[in-house]
Scaffold this motif. Structure first.
Motif, PDB file in Angstrom:
ATOM      1  N   GLN A  28     -11.302   1.429   3.407  1.00 11.26           N
ATOM      2  CA  GLN A  28     -11.669   0.297   4.236  1.00 11.26           C
ATOM      3  C   GLN A  28     -10.821   0.244   5.511  1.00 11.26           C
ATOM      4  OE1 GLN A  28     -10.701   0.023   1.034  1.00 11.26           O
ATOM      5  NE2 GLN A  28     -12.280  -0.996  -0.138  1.00 11.26           N
ATOM      6  N   LEU A  41      -8.004  -4.172   4.293  1.00  8.23           N
ATOM      7  CA  LEU A  41      -6.846  -3.951   3.431  1.00  8.23           C
ATOM      8  C   LEU A  41      -5.877  -5.129   3.514  1.00  8.23           C
ATOM      9  CD1 LEU A  41      -6.169  -0.152   3.980  1.00  8.23           C
ATOM     10  CD2 LEU A  41      -7.292  -1.249   2.035  1.00  8.23           C
ATOM     11  N   PHE A  80      -9.467   3.559  -1.186  1.00  2.97           N
ATOM     12  CA  PHE A  80      -9.127   2.578  -0.154  1.00  2.97           C
ATOM     13  C   PHE A  80      -9.490   3.141   1.208  1.00  2.97           C
ATOM     14  CE2 PHE A  80      -6.532   0.860  -3.551  1.00  2.97           C
ATOM     15  CZ  PHE A  80      -6.606  -0.503  -3.333  1.00  2.97           C
ATOM     16  N   TYR A  92       0.825  -1.212   0.000  1.00  4.23           N
ATOM     17  CA  TYR A  92       0.000   0.000   0.000  1.00  4.23           C
ATOM     18  C   TYR A  92       0.859   1.263   0.000  1.00  4.23           C
ATOM     19  CZ  TYR A  92      -3.983  -2.999   0.524  1.00  4.23           C
ATOM     20  OH  TYR A  92      -4.937  -3.959   0.294  1.00  4.23           O
TER      21      TYR A  92
END
Length: 100
Positions: A53, A58, A51, A37
């Motif tokens: 979440q 993740l 993203f 990430y």
């Protein structure tokens, strides 16, 4: 020539990748998730907007990506279908294709 050079190697690469994944400690897996990430957001800062979440979600996504990389060796036809379906879902979610 390129095709001939790779004949028989996917089976060996599958074994090597499986051994590599099996050798990873929980700490190493956590580090890989974080790096995936971190590097993605450096390369595509706009991706951060998609993203939102939880960290648990993740981590699940990163683990799934690693599993899928091994599944590409084990069942490539199924993976073509799964990856294509995932791409279509992402289009449906409004994710820009530049982020794929």
């Amino acid at each position: 020539r390129m095709l001939r050079a790779t004949l028989g190697k996917p089976a060996l690469q599958e074994v090597a990748l499986a051994r590599f994944y099996d050798s990873l400690t929980d700490d190493t897996r956590a580090h890989i998730r974080e790096e995936v990430y971190r590097k993605f957001f450096v390369m595509a800062p706009a991706g951060q907007e998609f993203f939102k979440q939880s960290t648990t979600r993740l981590h699940f996504i990163a683990d799934k990506a690693m599993a899928m990389s091994l599944d590409m060796y084990r069942d490539p036809k199924r993976m073509v279908d799964e990856i294509s379906a995932m791409g279509l879902r992402h289009v449906g979610y409004g994710i820009p294709t530049e982020l794929f």
